[in-house]
Motif scaffolding. Structure first.
Motif, short mmCIF file in Angstrom:
data_model
loop_
_atom_site.label_atom_id
_atom_site.label_comp_id
_atom_site.label_asym_id
_atom_site.label_seq_id
_atom_site.Cartn_x
_atom_site.Cartn_y
_atom_site.Cartn_z
N LEU A 1 32.95 43.99 36.63
CA LEU A 1 32.54 42.58 36.57
C LEU A 1 33.69 41.69 36.10
N ASP B 1 28.25 33.59 41.06
CA ASP B 1 28.77 34.28 42.25
C ASP B 1 29.00 35.76 41.96
N ALA B 2 29.47 36.06 40.75
CA ALA B 2 29.67 37.46 40.36
C ALA B 2 28.33 38.20 40.32
N ARG C 1 27.39 39.21 43.75
CA ARG C 1 28.17 40.37 44.19
C ARG C 1 27.70 41.64 43.52
N TRP C 2 27.32 41.52 42.27
CA TRP C 2 26.75 42.66 41.54
C TRP C 2 25.45 43.10 42.20
N LEU D 1 31.66 37.02 30.25
CA LEU D 1 32.17 36.61 31.55
C LEU D 1 32.31 35.09 31.65
N VAL E 1 35.85 41.14 39.09
CA VAL E 1 35.23 40.23 40.06
C VAL E 1 35.33 38.78 39.57
N VAL E 2 34.97 38.52 38.33
CA VAL E 2 35.01 37.15 37.80
C VAL E 2 36.44 36.61 37.79
N VAL F 1 30.41 32.80 37.47
CA VAL F 1 29.58 33.89 36.94
C VAL F 1 28.37 34.13 37.84
N LEU G 1 37.41 35.76 41.33
CA LEU G 1 36.72 34.55 41.78
C LEU G 1 37.36 33.30 41.18
#
Length: 312
Positions: free
Chosen positions: A56, A36-37, A40-41, A16, A59-60, A34, A63
């Protein structure tokens, strides 16, 4: 969040981070994306996530796209003062390097060229070229159609190829020898030899040690040779700016041969080179401290060997 969920995220953190770095060109911004991800995870209903890796990645990527589209980042990059952050070869953030496309996508030259792509074109290019995602997978990540993904990739490849001149087959040892000779000519002020070692379409870019509002850009063999000759000429003012007398080491940054300037173990500057056909096709100089943070950290545990110039 249970330990299994944490371990699952940590198992993919390196991939990531490598994805985020290619998209953003900044190690610090990549680490923020990463993290921030991860948050969220942590907040997600993970039982409903069928494929964590795909979730993931999506999401990354999103972002990073948000950051690329942000007013702050658009201003910084369109103001002409942005360069990618150089990383020492072996840094895990550089990610996969098994294929030519993977190595090419993380070179400083290509990271700089990707600034001319739209955020979505950049994402498609990175996901396809560096991570070999199918167009169906990219379409799902970006919420576009497969045909749109293909079109974005076609445009991105064309825009990069239009200014990309590397032949992809330069032997690292041979490239290093060219850089050694170039450095010797630069330090000694032999401008004629510098010109001979440059390709006809050579380009050079520098952040001016962070002192200039815009990047310094040069083209033509004579102008680049003059710029390099002046830049590598040691002066008391340059030593004061560096905080001492640098030693110059040969290293590899983002897969390219480079010269790294070090004062008392601290990296104060770096110049990465692209070598083509036994001559230098491009130079990228970085001396702004904020762009050297991760390189400086990695240098502390690195064994560079003997400097090519012990007291510049």
């Amino acid at each position: 969040m249970d330990s299994a969920a944490v371990e699952r995220f940590e198992a993919g953190r390196g991939r990531l981070a490598s994805l985020a770095y290619r998209l953003l060109g900044s190690a610090a911004d990549a680490e923020d994306a990463v993290q921030d991800a991860f948050l969220r995870w942590q907040a997600a209903d993970r039982e409903r996530v069928e494929v964590p890796e795909a979730w993931l990645t999506r999401v990354v990527t999103r972002l990073c796209l948000d950051r690329l589209r942000s007013a702050r980042m658009r201003h910084e990059r369109t103001a002409g003062a942005w360069l990618p952050e150089p990383l020492l070869d072996g840094d895990p953030m550089l990610g996969p390097a098994d294929t030519f496309e993977q190595r090419e996508s993380v070179s400083l030259a290509v990271l700089t060229l990707m600034e001319r792509l739209s955020p979505v074109e950049r994402a498609v290019y990175v996901l396809r070229e560096a991570f070999a995602y199918s167009h169906a997978e990219i379409a799902s990540i970006l919420d576009v159609t497969e045909s749109a993904s293909q079109q974005h990739l076609h445009r991105a490849r064309n825009r990069v190829a239009a200014e990309r001149r590397g032949d992809g087959g330069t032997d690292p040892a041979a490239a290093r020898r060219v850089v050694e000779e170039f450095l010797a000519a630069a330090v000694s002020g032999r401008t004629e030899r510098l010109v001979e070692l440059l390709t006809d379409d050579v380009t050079a870019v520098s952040d001016g040690a962070g002192l200039a509002r815009r990047l310094l850009r040069y083209s033509s063999r004579e102008r680049v040779a003059s710029f390099v000759s002046a830049g590598f000429r040691p002066t008391p003012a340059k030593r004061r700016l560096a905080g001492g007398t640098p030693a110059l080491y040969l290293a590899a940054l983002n897969g390219s041969p480079a010269v790294v300037a070090v004062v008392d173990g601290r990296v104060v500057g770096a110049v990465a080179f692209e070598v083509r056909g036994g001559r230098i096709a491009s130079l990228c100089g970085v001396a702004s401290g904020e762009r050297l943070t991760r390189l400086d950290g990695a240098w502390q545990g690195y064994e560079p060997g003997v400097p090519v110039i012990s007291a510049w």
